[in-house]
Design a protein around this motif. Sequence first.
Motif, PDB file in Angstrom:
ATOM      1  N   TYR A 175       0.833  -1.201   0.000  1.00 29.34           N
ATOM      2  CA  TYR A 175       0.000   0.000   0.000  1.00 29.34           C
ATOM      3  C   TYR A 175       0.871   1.256   0.000  1.00 29.34           C
ATOM      4  O   TYR A 175       0.672   2.157  -0.823  1.00 29.34           O
ATOM      5  N   ASP A 176       1.826   1.327   0.915  1.00 24.02           N
ATOM      6  CA  ASP A 176       2.691   2.505   1.001  1.00 24.02           C
ATOM      7  C   ASP A 176       3.439   2.742  -0.306  1.00 24.02           C
ATOM      8  O   ASP A 176       3.528   3.865  -0.802  1.00 24.02           O
ATOM      9  N   ASN A 177       3.963   1.668  -0.872  1.00 23.88           N
ATOM     10  CA  ASN A 177       4.723   1.763  -2.118  1.00 23.88           C
ATOM     11  C   ASN A 177       3.842   2.284  -3.258  1.00 23.88           C
ATOM     12  O   ASN A 177       4.200   3.244  -3.942  1.00 23.88           O
ATOM     13  N   LEU A 178       2.678   1.668  -3.452  1.00 24.04           N
ATOM     14  CA  LEU A 178       1.784   2.079  -4.542  1.00 24.04           C
ATOM     15  C   LEU A 178       1.194   3.463  -4.310  1.00 24.04           C
ATOM     16  O   LEU A 178       1.060   4.254  -5.249  1.00 24.04           O
ATOM     17  N   PHE A 179       0.854   3.779  -3.081  1.00 25.50           N
ATOM     18  CA  PHE A 179       0.269   5.078  -2.766  1.00 25.50           C
ATOM     19  C   PHE A 179       1.266   6.196  -3.059  1.00 25.50           C
ATOM     20  O   PHE A 179       0.935   7.193  -3.699  1.00 25.50           O
TER      21      PHE A 179
ATOM     22  N   LYS B  80       3.443  10.685  -6.475  1.00 24.86           N
ATOM     23  CA  LYS B  80       4.523  11.372  -7.191  1.00 24.86           C
ATOM     24  C   LYS B  80       4.184  11.585  -8.657  1.00 24.86           C
ATOM     25  O   LYS B  80       4.481  12.623  -9.233  1.00 24.86           O
ATOM     26  N   ASN B  81       3.560  10.585  -9.281  1.00 27.13           N
ATOM     27  CA  ASN B  81       3.259  10.674 -10.708  1.00 27.13           C
ATOM     28  C   ASN B  81       1.924  11.351 -10.986  1.00 27.13           C
ATOM     29  O   ASN B  81       1.563  11.525 -12.136  1.00 27.13           O
ATOM     30  N   GLY B  82       1.172  11.685  -9.953  1.00 26.85           N
ATOM     31  CA  GLY B  82      -0.035  12.478 -10.127  1.00 26.85           C
ATOM     32  C   GLY B  82      -1.289  11.750 -10.541  1.00 26.85           C
ATOM     33  O   GLY B  82      -2.199  12.368 -11.059  1.00 26.85           O
TER      34      GLY B  82
ATOM     35  N   LEU C 276      -5.811   6.351  -9.429  1.00 29.95           N
ATOM     36  CA  LEU C 276      -5.153   5.119  -8.976  1.00 29.95           C
ATOM     37  C   LEU C 276      -4.821   5.185  -7.495  1.00 29.95           C
ATOM     38  O   LEU C 276      -4.932   4.190  -6.779  1.00 29.95           O
ATOM     39  N   GLN C 277      -4.436   6.351  -7.050  1.00 30.27           N
ATOM     40  CA  GLN C 277      -4.121   6.525  -5.635  1.00 30.27           C
ATOM     41  C   GLN C 277      -5.357   6.253  -4.779  1.00 30.27           C
ATOM     42  O   GLN C 277      -5.278   5.584  -3.747  1.00 30.27           O
ATOM     43  N   SER C 278      -6.508   6.730  -5.215  1.00 33.91           N
ATOM     44  CA  SER C 278      -7.734   6.487  -4.448  1.00 33.91           C
ATOM     45  C   SER C 278      -8.141   5.020  -4.502  1.00 33.91           C
ATOM     46  O   SER C 278      -8.643   4.477  -3.517  1.00 33.91           O
ATOM     47  N   LYS C 279      -7.915   4.350  -5.647  1.00 30.59           N
ATOM     48  CA  LYS C 279      -8.203   2.914  -5.743  1.00 30.59           C
ATOM     49  C   LYS C 279      -7.320   2.126  -4.773  1.00 30.59           C
ATOM     50  O   LYS C 279      -7.797   1.200  -4.114  1.00 30.59           O
ATOM     51  N   VAL C 280      -6.067   2.485  -4.686  1.00 35.84           N
ATOM     52  CA  VAL C 280      -5.140   1.817  -3.765  1.00 35.84           C
ATOM     53  C   VAL C 280      -5.605   2.022  -2.331  1.00 35.84           C
ATOM     54  O   VAL C 280      -5.616   1.090  -1.519  1.00 35.84           O
ATOM     55  N   HIS C 281      -6.009   3.241  -2.023  1.00 25.32           N
ATOM     56  CA  HIS C 281      -6.479   3.537  -0.665  1.00 25.32           C
ATOM     57  C   HIS C 281      -7.745   2.744  -0.324  1.00 25.32           C
ATOM     58  O   HIS C 281      -7.867   2.185   0.764  1.00 25.32           O
ATOM     59  N   ARG C 282      -8.694   2.697  -1.255  1.00 27.29           N
ATOM     60  CA  ARG C 282      -9.937   1.936  -1.026  1.00 27.29           C
ATOM     61  C   ARG C 282      -9.645   0.448  -0.881  1.00 27.29           C
ATOM     62  O   ARG C 282     -10.288  -0.250  -0.099  1.00 27.29           O
TER      63      ARG C 282
END
Length: 114
Positions: free
Chosen positions: A76-80, A85-87, A91-97
């Motif tokens: 999670y930390d790695n993907l988030f 960084k890449n904006g 995808l960031q919200s999908k990872v969080h969910r």
Amino acid sequence: MAAKIIANLIVIGSGILGRAVLRAYRKALDNANKTGVAHETINNIRRGSKAMTEQEARQILGVSEQTSWEEILQRYDNLFERNAKNGSFYLQSKVHRAKECLEEIYKKNNQAPS
């Protein structure tokens, strides 16, 4: 005289075209109901408002059912951070969910820290 004929042709042509479009729309609705597409679309709309499934969460984070909670947090930390960084906010919200979904499952099984 010519203008009147052209105007009549336009009115008649638009009426014919309008009826053809209406018939095609009705036929498309009938076909959708016969094949179950309409029912499937309604189910997809309903499902879209529901929470993420465990399988989808695991696919997003790239973990299996045997993965420990610590490994899930690392993924999670790695993907988030990578998506921060890449904006890519989507995808960031999908990872969080996905993390939230798995966190609830692991808490139910008493495997995740509070």
